[in-house]
Design a protein around this motif. Structure first.
Motif, mmCIF file in Angstrom:
data_model
loop_
_atom_site.group_PDB
_atom_site.id
_atom_site.type_symbol
_atom_site.label_atom_id
_atom_site.label_comp_id
_atom_site.label_asym_id
_atom_site.label_seq_id
_atom_site.Cartn_x
_atom_site.Cartn_y
_atom_site.Cartn_z
ATOM 1 N N THR A 157 1.935 -5.669 -2.846
ATOM 2 C CA THR A 157 1.873 -7.071 -3.263
ATOM 3 C C THR A 157 0.683 -7.297 -4.192
ATOM 4 O OG1 THR A 157 2.900 -7.781 -1.193
ATOM 5 C CG2 THR A 157 1.692 -9.442 -2.440
ATOM 6 N N ALA A 158 -0.442 -6.683 -3.855
ATOM 7 C CA ALA A 158 -1.636 -6.827 -4.678
ATOM 8 C C ALA A 158 -1.427 -6.222 -6.063
ATOM 9 C CB ALA A 158 -2.825 -6.166 -3.982
ATOM 10 N N LEU A 159 -0.825 -5.045 -6.116
ATOM 11 C CA LEU A 159 -0.552 -4.411 -7.408
ATOM 12 C C LEU A 159 0.332 -5.311 -8.271
ATOM 13 C CD1 LEU A 159 -0.521 -1.965 -9.351
ATOM 14 C CD2 LEU A 159 1.503 -1.144 -8.104
ATOM 15 N N THR A 160 1.361 -5.881 -7.681
ATOM 16 C CA THR A 160 2.271 -6.752 -8.429
ATOM 17 C C THR A 160 1.533 -7.977 -8.958
ATOM 18 O OG1 THR A 160 4.119 -6.022 -7.038
ATOM 19 C CG2 THR A 160 4.435 -8.044 -8.287
ATOM 20 N N GLY A 178 1.329 0.434 1.933
ATOM 21 C CA GLY A 178 1.628 -0.755 2.717
ATOM 22 C C GLY A 178 2.034 -1.932 1.845
ATOM 23 N N LEU A 179 2.655 -2.920 2.481
ATOM 24 C CA LEU A 179 3.094 -4.114 1.764
ATOM 25 C C LEU A 179 1.922 -4.868 1.114
ATOM 26 C CD1 LEU A 179 5.435 -5.971 1.000
ATOM 27 C CD2 LEU A 179 5.136 -7.136 3.209
ATOM 28 N N MET A 225 -8.627 -1.726 -2.915
ATOM 29 C CA MET A 225 -7.239 -1.509 -2.512
ATOM 30 C C MET A 225 -6.482 -0.698 -3.563
ATOM 31 S SD MET A 225 -6.251 -5.270 -0.976
ATOM 32 C CE MET A 225 -4.536 -4.867 -0.634
ATOM 33 N N MET A 226 -6.744 -0.983 -4.841
ATOM 34 C CA MET A 226 -6.040 -0.269 -5.911
ATOM 35 C C MET A 226 -6.501 1.178 -6.022
ATOM 36 S SD MET A 226 -3.723 -2.244 -6.980
ATOM 37 C CE MET A 226 -3.669 -2.725 -5.228
#
Length: 298
Positions: free
Chosen positions: A11-14, A6-7, A39-40
């Motif tokens: 976004t969190a990874l970035t 998901g977005l 999340m990761m």
């Protein structure tokens, strides 16, 4: 891979890779570090590949994570720009505008452009990052860059501002009282010069031109510095001849602490440009900033 990520996860990874920190990324995203960590783990499990290397003190992307984030950054920027364009219909310009610039460019912007822009668009956060090295603004997540015209990549759209610029050799009156002023660039070889080290580590060769004749000189000198401000201070202190932008030298000229030498060998050059990628959506905040920039230069 078990389904498309998901977005929010991408976004969190970035954000984590950009900050190299779960805590800073969590603050940026308004989440708790534990939520981000979960999340990761879920993202890596669903994709079937490790994206981050974690220790108790640091986090860094794996090769797969770095490659994924490099591709994601421009895509996420385009999504943000597309969503921001909808705000135009509500008469609202908001968000964060990130601009990479030289220190001279930042000082010029702070004189008139930045105050007018922030007053007109109070919901925009302006992030000016100053550094000497020339960066890939797309890969490093910037909306725009500011550099001298000769340094702007050819595939970018450029907007000129601030008028022409000059790079000139300067010295203090005290230095010139003890040393005859150079009459041609080659005379600098017999002087004490303050050399300039580029971010790449190379020493900058001073460039001169007159009547179509171009000369670049690797000047001698015992002192080497890496910022224009320090070079100006050193020259004003009588430590030698320095090679500065006219904007860096101007306050020292006005106070009588520096005077130009070889003035007729220093023609104007195009000066500073704001540049941005033309193949992507232009964020409303950047369009608004360009409008204020054009007003200021007019």
């Amino acid at each position: 891979m078990n389904g498309r990520p998901g977005l929010p996860e991408l976004t969190a990874l970035t954000a984590i890779v950009s900050h190299r920190s779960f805590r800073k990324a969590a603050d940026d995203l308004g989440l708790s570090p534990s939520t981000l960590s979960h999340m990761m783990r879920t993202l890596e499990r669903d994709m079937g590949v490790r994206l981050l290397n974690r220790t108790t003190r640091s986090v860094a992307p794996t090769e797969a994570g770095e490659r994924l984030v490099t591709r994601l950054r421009p895509l996420l920027s385009d999504i943000d720009a597309a969503l921001a364009e909808v705000d135009d219909f509500r008469g609202l310009v908001s968000g964060t505008l990130r601009v990479n610039t030289s220190e001279i460019g930042a000082r010029l912007l702070l004189g008139s452009v930045v105050p007018a822009f922030l007053a007109r668009y109070p919901k925009v956060s302006l992030d000016l990052v100053t550094e000497g090295r020339l960066v890939d603004i797309v890969a490093e997540g910037f909306d725009a860059g500011i550099r001298l015209g000769e340094a702007v990549p050819r595939d970018m759209i450029a907007v000129r501002f601030g008028g022409p610029a000059r790079f000139i050799a300067v010295a203090s009156p005290a230095y010139l009282a003890d040393h005859p002023a150079p009459e041609v660039p080659d005379d600098l070889r017999a002087h004490t010069c303050i050399r300039f080290r580029l971010p790449s580590g190379k020493l900058y060769r001073w460039e001169f031109e007159r009547h179509g004749q171009e000369i670049a000189i690797d000047v001698p000198g015992a002192l080497t510095l890496d910022t224009m401000e320090l070079m100006a201070e050193a020259a004003a202190g009588g430590l030698g001849i320095a090679y500065l932008s006219d904007k860096a030298a101007k306050p020292y000229f006005e106070r009588g602490e520096l005077v130009p030498v070889l003035d007729d060998w220093s023609p104007p050059i195009p000066g500073l440009f704001l540049y941005y990628p033309g193949r992507r959506l232009v964020p409303p905040a950047l369009r608004a900033f360009i409008d204020v920039l054009k007003e200021a230069k007019g």
